[in-house]
Write a protein that holds these residues in place. Sequence first.
Motif, PDB file in Angstrom:
ATOM      1  N   CYS A 303       0.853  -1.197   0.000  1.00 51.83           N
ATOM      2  CA  CYS A 303       0.000   0.000   0.000  1.00 51.83           C
ATOM      3  C   CYS A 303       0.883   1.239   0.000  1.00 51.83           C
ATOM      4  N   GLY A 304       0.354   2.314  -0.562  1.00 51.69           N
ATOM      5  CA  GLY A 304       0.987   3.632  -0.457  1.00 51.69           C
ATOM      6  C   GLY A 304       2.402   3.632  -1.012  1.00 51.69           C
ATOM      7  N   SER A 350       6.322  -3.971   3.114  1.00 54.25           N
ATOM      8  CA  SER A 350       5.715  -3.197   4.203  1.00 54.25           C
ATOM      9  C   SER A 350       6.783  -2.739   5.188  1.00 54.25           C
ATOM     10  N   GLN A 351       6.824  -1.467   5.445  1.00 50.40           N
ATOM     11  CA  GLN A 351       7.764  -0.953   6.449  1.00 50.40           C
ATOM     12  C   GLN A 351       7.401  -1.516   7.823  1.00 50.40           C
ATOM     13  N   GLY A 353       5.268  -3.908   8.643  1.00 51.30           N
ATOM     14  CA  GLY A 353       4.966  -5.335   8.746  1.00 51.30           C
ATOM     15  C   GLY A 353       3.637  -5.590   9.437  1.00 51.30           C
ATOM     16  N   THR A 355       0.605  -3.591   8.349  1.00 49.19           N
ATOM     17  CA  THR A 355      -0.498  -3.017   7.573  1.00 49.19           C
ATOM     18  C   THR A 355      -1.577  -4.093   7.345  1.00 49.19           C
ATOM     19  N   ALA A 402       5.259   9.710   7.567  1.00 50.04           N
ATOM     20  CA  ALA A 402       5.473   9.520   6.126  1.00 50.04           C
ATOM     21  C   ALA A 402       6.784   8.766   5.898  1.00 50.04           C
ATOM     22  N   SER A 403       6.698   7.772   5.056  1.00 48.90           N
ATOM     23  CA  SER A 403       7.835   6.886   4.831  1.00 48.90           C
ATOM     24  C   SER A 403       8.848   7.517   3.875  1.00 48.90           C
ATOM     25  N   GLN A 410      13.415  -0.380   0.640  1.00 47.33           N
ATOM     26  CA  GLN A 410      12.543  -1.380   0.003  1.00 47.33           C
ATOM     27  C   GLN A 410      12.945  -1.597  -1.454  1.00 47.33           C
ATOM     28  N   LYS A 489       3.797  12.294  -1.038  1.00 46.57           N
ATOM     29  CA  LYS A 489       4.454  12.984   0.070  1.00 46.57           C
ATOM     30  C   LYS A 489       3.877  14.390   0.239  1.00 46.57           C
ATOM     31  N   GLU A 492       0.236  14.254   1.745  1.00 51.37           N
ATOM     32  CA  GLU A 492       0.092  13.858   3.147  1.00 51.37           C
ATOM     33  C   GLU A 492       0.811  14.809   4.106  1.00 51.37           C
ATOM     34  N   LYS A 611       1.062   5.837  11.430  1.00 50.66           N
ATOM     35  CA  LYS A 611       2.141   5.166  10.713  1.00 50.66           C
ATOM     36  C   LYS A 611       1.815   3.731  10.375  1.00 50.66           C
ATOM     37  N   VAL A 613      -0.976   1.100   9.785  1.00 49.50           N
ATOM     38  CA  VAL A 613      -2.421   1.097   9.527  1.00 49.50           C
ATOM     39  C   VAL A 613      -2.963  -0.305   9.814  1.00 49.50           C
TER      40      VAL A 613
HETATM   41  C1  F6R Z   1       3.325   7.297   2.892  1.00 48.29           C
HETATM   42  C2  F6R Z   1       3.242   6.180   3.800  1.00 48.29           C
HETATM   43  C3  F6R Z   1       2.189   5.170   3.566  1.00 48.29           C
HETATM   44  C4  F6R Z   1       2.749   3.755   3.824  1.00 48.29           C
HETATM   45  C5  F6R Z   1       1.626   2.717   3.720  1.00 48.29           C
HETATM   46  C6  F6R Z   1       2.143   1.308   3.906  1.00 48.29           C
HETATM   47  O1  F6R Z   1       4.369   8.151   3.234  1.00 48.29           O
HETATM   48  O2  F6R Z   1       4.008   6.087   4.735  1.00 48.29           O
HETATM   49  O3  F6R Z   1       1.636   5.269   2.300  1.00 48.29           O
HETATM   50  O4  F6R Z   1       3.750   3.496   2.877  1.00 48.29           O
HETATM   51  O5  F6R Z   1       0.668   2.982   4.698  1.00 48.29           O
HETATM   52  O6  F6R Z   1       2.741   1.151   5.155  1.00 48.29           O
HETATM   53  P1  F6R Z   1       3.684  -0.075   5.434  1.00 48.29           P
HETATM   54  O7  F6R Z   1       4.904   0.090   4.591  1.00 48.29           O
HETATM   55  O8  F6R Z   1       3.980  -0.007   6.893  1.00 48.29           O
HETATM   56  O9  F6R Z   1       2.917  -1.310   5.055  1.00 48.29           O
END
Ligand code: F6R
Length: 616
Positions: A303-304, A350-351, A353, A355, A402-403, A410, A489, A492, A611, A613
């Motif tokens: 996602c995202g 997923s950052q 892990g 989501t 925000a990532s 990644q 970016k 958001e 951060k 979700v």
């Molecule tokens: C945007 C952002 C989101 C995440 C998305 C997925 O800056 O941070 O779009 O990339 O919610 O999150 P992860 O990577 O934790 O699954």
Amino acid sequence: MCGIVGYVGPGSSLEVLVGGLRRQEYRGYDSAGVAVLDDGGTLAIRKKAGKLAVLVDELAASPIADGHTGIGHTRWATHGGPVDENAHPHLGDDGRLALIHNGIIENFAELREELAAAGETFTSETDTEAAALLVGRAYRETGDLTEAMRRVVGRLEGAFTLLAVHADTPGVVVGARRNSPLVIGLGEGENFLGSDVAAFVEHTRRAMEIGQDQVVTIRPNEVSVTAFDGSPVPAREFEIAWDASAAEKGGWSSFMKKEISEEPEAVANTLRGRVQDGRVRIPELEPLADALADVDRIVVIACGTAAYAGMLGKYALEAWAHVPVDVELSHEFRYRDPVLTPRTLVVSVSQSGETMDTLMAVKYAREHGARTLSICNAQGATIPRESDAVVYTHAGPEVAVASTKAFVAQVAALYLLALQLAESRGTLTHAEIARAVEQLQALPEGLATVIAESSERIAELAHWMGDTESVLYLGRHVGYPVALEGALKLKELAYIHAEGFAAGELKHGPIALIEPGQVVFVIVPSPRHADSLHRKVVSNIQEIRARGARVIAIAELGDVGVVPYADEVIRIPLADRLFEPILAVAPLHVFGMELAAAKGLDVDQPRNLAKSVTVE
Ligand code: F6R
């Protein structure tokens, strides 16, 4: 969403809870609360709408007795708005039990009805209060908090992490989880629970995973984990790879600024130990060795921002390993009967892990016969546990909502996967792989150069654009996901309307948006490549310029062809085509952050977002 912390031990509960919440505030920040139990069994609660600082002020203005047992929560509102009454903890058993919750209890309406019919009264609009009242009632019947929790979790539908304390049992915190995060921190004579390891890394780097549908009870010298039915289950211990200072701002004005500055290191750490002598070896792929030998299609789910990293992964996997790749938003993937076979490899990115959309898509993929690989940044997270194998990105803790640094890590991890597959499938020569490895290894330095050399000018542009209402981003080939990421970016962080387009699509509609003064970022491909992409993108620039657009080009050093047509050129170092996007994205991260800062916004905690979700 929602940060959870629990503590038992000799220390000050309040200190541990507030510290743990502070480190997890990025998970949710519209209200916060704590419940502290002293050794005599007095349960004290404070909870406030607003950021954690509001709760801290409340605790100073209206102190509570400290104790050695407690739970704390930061909320991202789902059921009921962000007001004091809806903040957690919620109470059961006539105020003798306190409970906090992350997730959504889907059958809460019928549970509320049942409880109301039984004479319980509600003080909030939350689904959580139903769980608190139910655990309270079960405690009255059983006299055992762990047993009470077990009885209730079986009745709840949806996703949840619950933590509870009871006035009768100082020194005990009970937790439970289903599809929502919870990890244990193992201390000396003290133990912790948290939504992620940030909750307790200040106190211990020993942690333990808790599986799905499990209940955990912590005491100062004991941790017990069981399934919902009470049967014992094994739990894996692990060492947290970073220390508390990694998640500190350390003199930076924002976590985001710090994390953008860490992009070079995030890539370097993700490559470390996986590239040597011009070859790629990812030992973590071993559990998937058979599947990789046989794979005929890859589906990347994310996602995202993580999905944009996945799009870049597609370019590399197809170009280098010649495997067809689809990139799907996790929430779209699982609700539309995707075709999966045992030869399909589903790669989740997923950052956190955690989501929920991605977690559910991974489960769906497994249930439908696909093999699953997780590319994840957070240790002890759920998605890696639910996957056949995991390749961790080693970006370190990402605290800003925000990532940024996780994105470049990644992409690096996906490129490593593509190169390892290319070698095993014989689709690239050793020399080609060695060239790609060299390009990967040059990225940290290239990123450091771009960030150092462009940030000041980007900040000036951002300050000049404080009143801008709309920004467009154009890119082609690997520049397209970069355009999408730049636009996300800006939306958001700076709450400005922004769209990313494939440059080739311009004439099929988006060009109608161009009017005098419209700011457009254009990611320009290198003119050194034999194809005509540079020429085509420069033509696009001329087309929008002719209609009054103000063009900011991101172009490589020495590209003079773009100069006459751009109002501004931000330079990136030379790199082969597939590596350009990792360099081009950094100035866009800086731009989003600087424009938000110019508008006086909180760049680390943008409105309405969290951060991690963990709800669908
Ligand atoms: C945007 C952002 C989101 C995440 C998305 C997925 O800056 O941070 O779009 O990339 O919610 O999150 P992860 O990577 O934790 O699954």
